[in-house]
Motif scaffolding. Structure first.
Motif, mmCIF file in Angstrom:
data_model
loop_
_atom_site.group_PDB
_atom_site.id
_atom_site.type_symbol
_atom_site.label_atom_id
_atom_site.label_comp_id
_atom_site.label_asym_id
_atom_site.label_seq_id
_atom_site.Cartn_x
_atom_site.Cartn_y
_atom_site.Cartn_z
ATOM 1 N N TYR A 1 -4.301 -12.293 2.445
ATOM 2 C CA TYR A 1 -2.922 -11.832 2.256
ATOM 3 C C TYR A 1 -2.268 -11.615 3.621
ATOM 4 O O TYR A 1 -2.196 -10.493 4.124
ATOM 5 N N THR A 2 -1.832 -12.706 4.215
ATOM 6 C CA THR A 2 -1.167 -12.632 5.511
ATOM 7 C C THR A 2 0.321 -12.380 5.320
ATOM 8 O O THR A 2 0.856 -12.515 4.214
ATOM 9 N N ILE A 3 0.996 -12.036 6.403
ATOM 10 C CA ILE A 3 2.442 -11.805 6.379
ATOM 11 C C ILE A 3 3.133 -13.042 6.932
ATOM 12 O O ILE A 3 2.929 -13.419 8.097
ATOM 13 N N LEU A 4 3.916 -13.713 6.084
ATOM 14 C CA LEU A 4 4.639 -14.920 6.501
ATOM 15 C C LEU A 4 5.909 -14.533 7.228
ATOM 16 O O LEU A 4 6.693 -13.713 6.751
ATOM 17 N N LEU A 5 6.125 -15.176 8.406
ATOM 18 C CA LEU A 5 7.277 -14.840 9.235
ATOM 19 C C LEU A 5 8.228 -16.037 9.319
ATOM 20 O O LEU A 5 7.810 -17.139 9.680
ATOM 21 N N SER B 1 2.531 -7.908 2.561
ATOM 22 C CA SER B 1 2.291 -9.350 2.430
ATOM 23 C C SER B 1 3.119 -9.932 1.284
ATOM 24 O O SER B 1 3.771 -10.969 1.446
ATOM 25 N N LEU B 2 3.107 -9.262 0.130
ATOM 26 C CA LEU B 2 3.891 -9.746 -1.008
ATOM 27 C C LEU B 2 5.389 -9.716 -0.711
ATOM 28 O O LEU B 2 6.114 -10.669 -1.027
ATOM 29 N N GLN C 1 7.899 -13.049 -0.433
ATOM 30 C CA GLN C 1 9.137 -13.229 -1.195
ATOM 31 C C GLN C 1 10.330 -13.434 -0.265
ATOM 32 O O GLN C 1 11.182 -14.294 -0.501
ATOM 33 N N HIS C 2 10.362 -12.655 0.805
ATOM 34 C CA HIS C 2 11.443 -12.781 1.781
ATOM 35 C C HIS C 2 11.431 -14.175 2.421
ATOM 36 O O HIS C 2 12.489 -14.793 2.592
#
Length: 613
Positions: free
Chosen positions: A53-57, A217-218, A222-223
């Protein structure tokens, strides 16, 4: 042994070996309590979860994994051996879960983390940091530990990319730092947050941090998807669903840069539906919009099969970017597309002159010396109108020697009059520059007669010669007229005249084709010029020619900070600098022309030379 033949494989082996040796040197297995083993396993499990569960930038979809935050927090609270054990447990479990990944990548990844963790620990201890709890007094050691972790990561990745991509050291490290500096600053903050939570409530603190990371992460996913959706809408033409004009130019800019760096062919096509206005007048704009949609779909399907990028350029004009495509392949593709368009029935096209739908297209091939995408698109546009002028339903390749290029140019006399008006602004400030520009202009007129230049190129060279130093209007009078050698800061200001000149003429759309001559006439063939340090044929041809003419007049005319040379001395200088400052292709033809002049600049009565370059 085959594996060790390439530099990248040797490097991977070296880093992996070093990482394993350091890991074995610092790992130990004291008698951990059951609670400590449970904590160790829980931390390793958290890292596994956070890797998933990574954070997409936005905008590129780079991901921020918080595993480094966990490793650093673990290091600050439990020390080096404990953290290395966590790394080992995580690496073993991860390699078992991700068996599709090549085994050596798992080992290399493990080794790099080991080197980063060990370096961070000793940087932390060396600065006076204390293991066990989080204190404000440890703020500087925390920053130093993170910096060490960051630096080792940048160096390890940077060296690999340099060996793999054969790119410059500076460009690689700039790109890496730009991509990961912000995420690493976040890493420090998150590592301290986790360490504080765990110092108060060990496993419960870890659980809270994991929940927060999961929810982040979620939310970021979505962002990111929303950002992509909005970006796609912004980059798409509403009617046809193709890329729009603005996004097409962004893609073209990247493709041109890539083609020039890799020395791969690239073609650009502009095409215009023939007699579309007549179709609109007959059937109305709604039916015309349907025709644009259907035609756009046809072009898109054919182009995507070749990995080409299609856009609606505007109105009934479309554009195609063709990477890795020569003009021969491009014209073959476009003629097939033209035939397919003719053979595809669209409602009402029987009323058009050809009895079917047709288009006229222009193709321009990107060359090493192509200055910018505007020049490339202008060439494709000229070729497209040449196809229109020859009867429509044709594909035309840009040819600099075509009659059409000359027809599209404004009359030389009118353009010279406008340029002369622009140049007169020098009279009140710098008579020397004005007279120098007039002489360079006269040399350009004579030299253009003996070179194989198209009418368009000849006009551009002559106009560019007349206004090439217009940027000197921004240089202070005391620097322009200074006796003796310029100081370094004065010389730096003097060099800016090419950039200022570009800004001045950019305000006049009729003169935009002259920007390369104004901005780049001080570039050198060996790459040691300014403002960009372009080299060889990456400098536009006309700018290379103007460099010779400009330098010759500068050498043979008295200047405030330089004594004059005779014509013969200047000719010797041109030959010495041929292949260094000047393009050797044009040096001897220019010298041949000069030898028809005496030292006063009067043309001798010899027959004119004709030189094919």
């Amino acid at each position: 042994m085959r594996f060790l033949k390439t530099p990248t494989n040797k490097y991977l082996t070296l880093v992996t070996t070093a990482g394993i040796i350091f890991f074995l040197s610092f790992i130990n297995y004291p008698q951990y309590s059951t609670k400590e083993w449970l904590t160790m396993l829980a931390i390793a499990g958290t890292i596994l979860l956070l890797n998933y569960y990574t954070i997409l930038l936005p905008p590129n979809g780079n991901s921020l994994s918080m595993d480094s935050s966990v490793y650093l927090a673990c290091l600050f609270l439990y020390g080096l051996p404990f953290t290395l054990n966590v790394l080992l447990i995580h690496s073993i479990v991860f390699s078992l879960l991700q068996r599709k990944i090549v085994w050596w990548k798992h080992i290399f990844n493990f080794s790099t983390y080991a080197l980063m963790i060990i370096s961070s620990y000793y940087a932390f201890i060396f600065i006076g940091g204390t293991i066990g709890s989080i204190h404000f007094n440890n703020l500087v050691p925390y920053l130093i530990a993170l910096s060490s972790y960051f630096a080792i990561n940048v160096v390890l990745l940077g060296v690999y990319f340099i060996l793999a991509a054969a790119e410059s050291l500076e460009s690689i490290f700039k790109e890496i730092i730009k991509e990961i500096l912000s995420p690493y600053l976040s890493t420090l903050m998150l590592s301290l947050v986790l360490a504080i939570l765990m110092s108060k409530e060990s496993l419960f603190g870890l659980f809270l941090f994991t929940c927060i990371a999961f929810l982040l992460s979620l939310a970021f996913k979505q962002h990111f998807h929303l950002f992509k959706k909005i970006s796609e809408k912004a980059n798409k033409d509403f009617l046809t669903g193709l890329n729009n004009h603005g996004y097409f130019k962004e893609i073209l800019e990247k493709e041109v840069t890539s083609a020039k760096e890799s020395d791969q062919p690239l073609c650009v096509v502009l095409l215009d539906i023939d007699d579309f206005k007549k179709y609109n007048d007959l059937y109305g704009h709604i039916q015309g919009d349907h025709l644009l949609q259907e035609f756009g779909s046809l072009v898109k399907t054919a182009s995507e099969a070749e990995n080409y990028t299609v856009a609606r350029y505007g109105g009934e004009e479309f554009s195609i970017i063709m990477p890795n495509t020569t003009y021969q392949k491009a014209i073959s593709f476009m003629n097939e597309l033209r035939k397919k368009t003719n053979d595809t029935y669209y409602k009402g096209v029987e009323s058009l002159p050809y009895g079917c739908l047709s288009f006229s297209a222009g193709i321009a091939e990107c060359e090493k010396e192509t200055y910018n995408i505007s020049e490339l698109l202008n060439k494709a546009d000229q070729a497209m109108y040449a196809a229109k002028g020859q009867g429509k339903n044709l594909v035309h390749i840009y040819n600099q020697y075509s009659e059409y290029s000359a027809q599209r140019s404004l009359s030389l006399e009118k353009e010279l009059e406008e340029a002369e008006h622009q140049l007169r602004i020098f009279l009140s400030k710098d008579v020397y520059t004005y007279r120098h520009s007039k002489r360079v202009y006269q040399y350009a007129v004579n030299f253009s007669r003996i070179l194989s230049l198209s009418d368009y190129e000849r006009k551009s060279l002559i106009l560019g010669a007349l206004i090439h130093d217009i940027g000197k209007i921004e240089i202070p009078r005391d620097i322009l007229n200074k006796k003796g050698k310029l100081e370094p800061h004065e010389w730096e200001m003097m060099k800016k005249h090419v950039t200022w000149g570009k800004e001045i003429i950019s305000t006049n759309k009729k003169l935009e084709d002259l920007i390369p001559l104004v901005e780049l006439h001080h570039e050198r063939f060996d790459g040691n010029g300014y403002p960009y340090g372009l080299k060889g044929k990456s400098i536009p041809k006309l700018a290379r020619i103007l460099c010779i003419i400009d330098s010759f007049d500068a050498m043979t005319t008295e200047r405030p900070y330089q004594k004059t040379k005779t014509f013969n001395e200047a000719i010797v200088e041109l030959r010495i600098c041929s292949g260094k400052q000047f393009d050797p292709q044009f040096v001897e033809p220019f010298i041949a022309m000069i030898k028809q002049f005496d030292d006063t600049g009067e043309i001798l009565e010899d027959e004119p030379l004709v030189v094919n370059c």
